[in-house]
Each structure stands twice: as C-alpha cells, then as structure tokens.
Enzyme design. Structure first.
Site, PDB file in Angstrom:
ATOM      1  N   GLY A 180       0.792  -1.228   0.000  1.00 20.89           N
ATOM      2  CA  GLY A 180       0.000   0.000   0.000  1.00 20.89           C
ATOM      3  C   GLY A 180       0.820   1.271   0.000  1.00 20.89           C
ATOM      4  O   GLY A 180       1.872   1.382  -0.647  1.00 20.89           O
TER       5      GLY A 180
ATOM      6  N   ARG B  58       8.118 -12.925   4.854  1.00 21.52           N
ATOM      7  CA  ARG B  58       7.139 -13.304   3.833  1.00 21.52           C
ATOM      8  C   ARG B  58       7.158 -12.373   2.624  1.00 21.52           C
ATOM      9  O   ARG B  58       6.522 -12.650   1.617  1.00 21.52           O
ATOM     10  CB  ARG B  58       5.727 -13.301   4.442  1.00 21.52           C
TER      11      ARG B  58
ATOM     12  N   ASN C 148       3.231   5.154   9.449  1.00 27.15           N
ATOM     13  CA  ASN C 148       2.233   4.823   8.432  1.00 27.15           C
ATOM     14  C   ASN C 148       1.374   3.623   8.801  1.00 27.15           C
ATOM     15  O   ASN C 148       0.247   3.501   8.309  1.00 27.15           O
ATOM     16  CB  ASN C 148       2.949   4.553   7.092  1.00 27.15           C
ATOM     17  N   ALA C 149       1.876   2.741   9.659  1.00 27.33           N
ATOM     18  CA  ALA C 149       1.124   1.522   9.980  1.00 27.33           C
ATOM     19  C   ALA C 149      -0.259   1.871  10.506  1.00 27.33           C
ATOM     20  O   ALA C 149      -0.411   2.723  11.380  1.00 27.33           O
ATOM     21  CB  ALA C 149       1.884   0.694  11.012  1.00 27.33           C
ATOM     22  N   GLY C 150      -1.256   1.228   9.960  1.00 21.80           N
ATOM     23  CA  GLY C 150      -2.626   1.489  10.390  1.00 21.80           C
ATOM     24  C   GLY C 150      -3.545   0.406   9.880  1.00 21.80           C
ATOM     25  O   GLY C 150      -3.181  -0.387   9.001  1.00 21.80           O
TER      26      GLY C 150
ATOM     27  N   TYR D 117     -12.621   4.263  13.288  1.00 21.44           N
ATOM     28  CA  TYR D 117     -11.498   4.683  12.441  1.00 21.44           C
ATOM     29  C   TYR D 117     -11.336   6.199  12.485  1.00 21.44           C
ATOM     30  O   TYR D 117     -10.227   6.719  12.662  1.00 21.44           O
ATOM     31  CB  TYR D 117     -11.726   4.210  11.005  1.00 21.44           C
TER      32      TYR D 117
ATOM     33  N   GLY E 256      -6.749  10.775   1.504  1.00 25.52           N
ATOM     34  CA  GLY E 256      -8.130  10.383   1.246  1.00 25.52           C
ATOM     35  C   GLY E 256      -8.144   8.918   0.831  1.00 25.52           C
ATOM     36  O   GLY E 256      -7.391   8.107   1.369  1.00 25.52           O
TER      37      GLY E 256
END
Length: 268
Positions: A14, A39, A78-80, A143, A174
């Site tokens: 992503g 992985r 950025n992890a979410g 969220y 967005g």
C-alpha cells in the site's frame, strides 16, 4: 552529505511500500517495517520486523536501524488498520485493536525515536492520518476517532519538541487504491439487524471509493515535498479535491447542515 535515513512503519504494501520505493529511488536510505518481513520477497528496501502493538518489538526494530546507521532522520508513522461497522455491533476487542494500531502504536514509536532525534539535534516525524479523521463518518466511527486522535496528538507534540529542532506533521490521505479494504475489520452484515440496509449500502460505497482511489504514488510525492520543506506545516491533505473540500465545508457550514450533507451521501 550522507543520505537521509528514513524509517517507515507498515511498509510491506500500500501507501507505505509506495512511499518507501519512491524515497529509495530518490536517494534516501529507507528501512520499512512489517510484522512478517520474511514473507515479503519483492521489497526494494530493507524490511525489519515490527508490530506497533508490541513495545518490545518497537524498541528492537528501532535499535537495529540505529545500530546500523547511527541515526534516523525521518520517521513515517504509516502503519494502520481500517475498521467499519455500526458502533453498537463492533466488538470491544476490535475497537481496542484499532486504537492500539492507529494511535497507541504510533505514540510508542515516536517515544522510542525522539531521544535519538534529540541527541542528533534534528529530525522529522510524519504521522499518516486520514481525511476521515477530520469528521465523524457513519459506520467508520472508530477509524475516524483513532485517526482524529493522532491528528491532535501531533498538534500538541510538535510544540513540545520544536526547541530540539524536531519537526512533526500530519499527512492525511483520502481514498487510495490500496489493499486497506481487504485488510480492515468489517463488522459482519447481520441479517435482520437494525442497520442491515444502511450499513450494507455504506459498505459498498466505502469499498468502491477505495477501488476508484488515487495512485499511492501521489502520497509518495507529497511526502518527499514535506521532507524537503524546512518548516513543515501542521497539516497536509492528499486526495481527490472533493475529499479535501469536505474538510473546508465542515469548517464553514453549520453542524446540522454538514451532518445532513453526510447523511444524504450515505443515504441515511
């Protein structure tokens, strides 16, 4: 001058992967993180193991990079993880997991990186939030809340660390064409639920927005501009013009009118 060292959480796919790839191609030394880096076979930059919900994992990953490079110039939180559903039907453990990933995890990562940035007398932290964090969206309440809380944490923390020549900013995307829809928690669409019709429609709408979303490289280009800015702003928004304009409308419209606009959009 040596290359800037960039540390990106959630960089195996992503937006994180797009940003890491773009920065690598532009001469930065990039370390990304993944819960299971073994992985991942096609990463153009080095991946280290990190789970933002685990403090020991955070400390180990950051220590590994500091031991190799001696510094971290830019942290990109950025992890979410996404989550959808009627608030009434979302299990408490899923709400907690979302806040652990989207809010408490990024806070802990910053707490571990900040002492190193203070020692080197410089640093930049970019928290990837969301345009959804600027408003309470139906069936995305958790969220919106977790991302909105990270926005406010950033506003406060950037003032606390400015005396140390450390800059902190938010970049709110967005909808982008990524795998977030596949990876987020969906409260089950229950037959006979009071929310069956409205939640079902909203779920289709949200998934279509992601499918039709912008190219993640737009985020990468926006972030490299922030990195090259001497005095980053508090907030940046990246996305379709209408999505960014929705924030402006919330600021200028009466609350009830803005709420009605959202309800019409989601056919509530």
């Amino acid at each position: 001058m040596s290359k800037k060292v960039v540390f990106i959480t959630g960089a195996s796919s992503g937006i994180g992967k797009a940003v890491g790839s773009y920065l690598t191609n532009n001469g930065y030394t990039v370390y990304g993180t993944s819960r299971n880096p073994d992985r991942i076979t096609n990463s153009p930059f080095e991946l280290v193991a990190l789970d933002v919900r685990n403090k020991e994992s955070i400390s180990t990953a950051i220590s590994e990079v500091l031991n190799k490079e001696g510094r971290i110039d830019v942290l990109i939180n950025n992890a979410g993880v996404g989550i959808t559903g009627p608030l009434e039907e979302i299990p408490a453990e899923e709400i907690q997991n979302n806040f652990e990933t989207n809010l408490f995890g990024p806070i802990e990562v910053m707490k571990v990186v900040l002492p190193a940035m203070r020692q080197q007398k410089s640093g930049l932290i970019i928290n990837v939030t969301s345009i959804a964090g600027y408003m309470g969206l139906p069936f995305r309440s958790v969220y919106s809340a977790s991302k909105g809380a990270l926005e406010l944490i950033t506003e406060a923390l950037r003032m606390e660390v400015k005396p140390f020549n450390i800059h902190i900013t938010n970049v709110a995307p967005g909808d982008f064409a990524t795998n977030i829809a596949a990876g987020r928690y969906h409260a089950p669409l229950k037959k006979g639920s009071a929310y069956e019709k409205t939640y079902g429609f909203s779920l289709q709408t949200m998934d279509s927005h992601v499918d039709d979303g912008s190219d993640p490289n737009e985020m990468a280009k926006a972030i490299i501009k922030v990195i090259n800015t001497n005095e980053p702003k508090v907030h940046y928004k990246v996305g379709a013009p209408l999505q960014k304009f929705s924030i402006v409308l919330k600021r200028i419209l009466p609350d009830n009118l803005y709420e009605k606009m959202l309800m019409n959009h989601y056919k509530l």
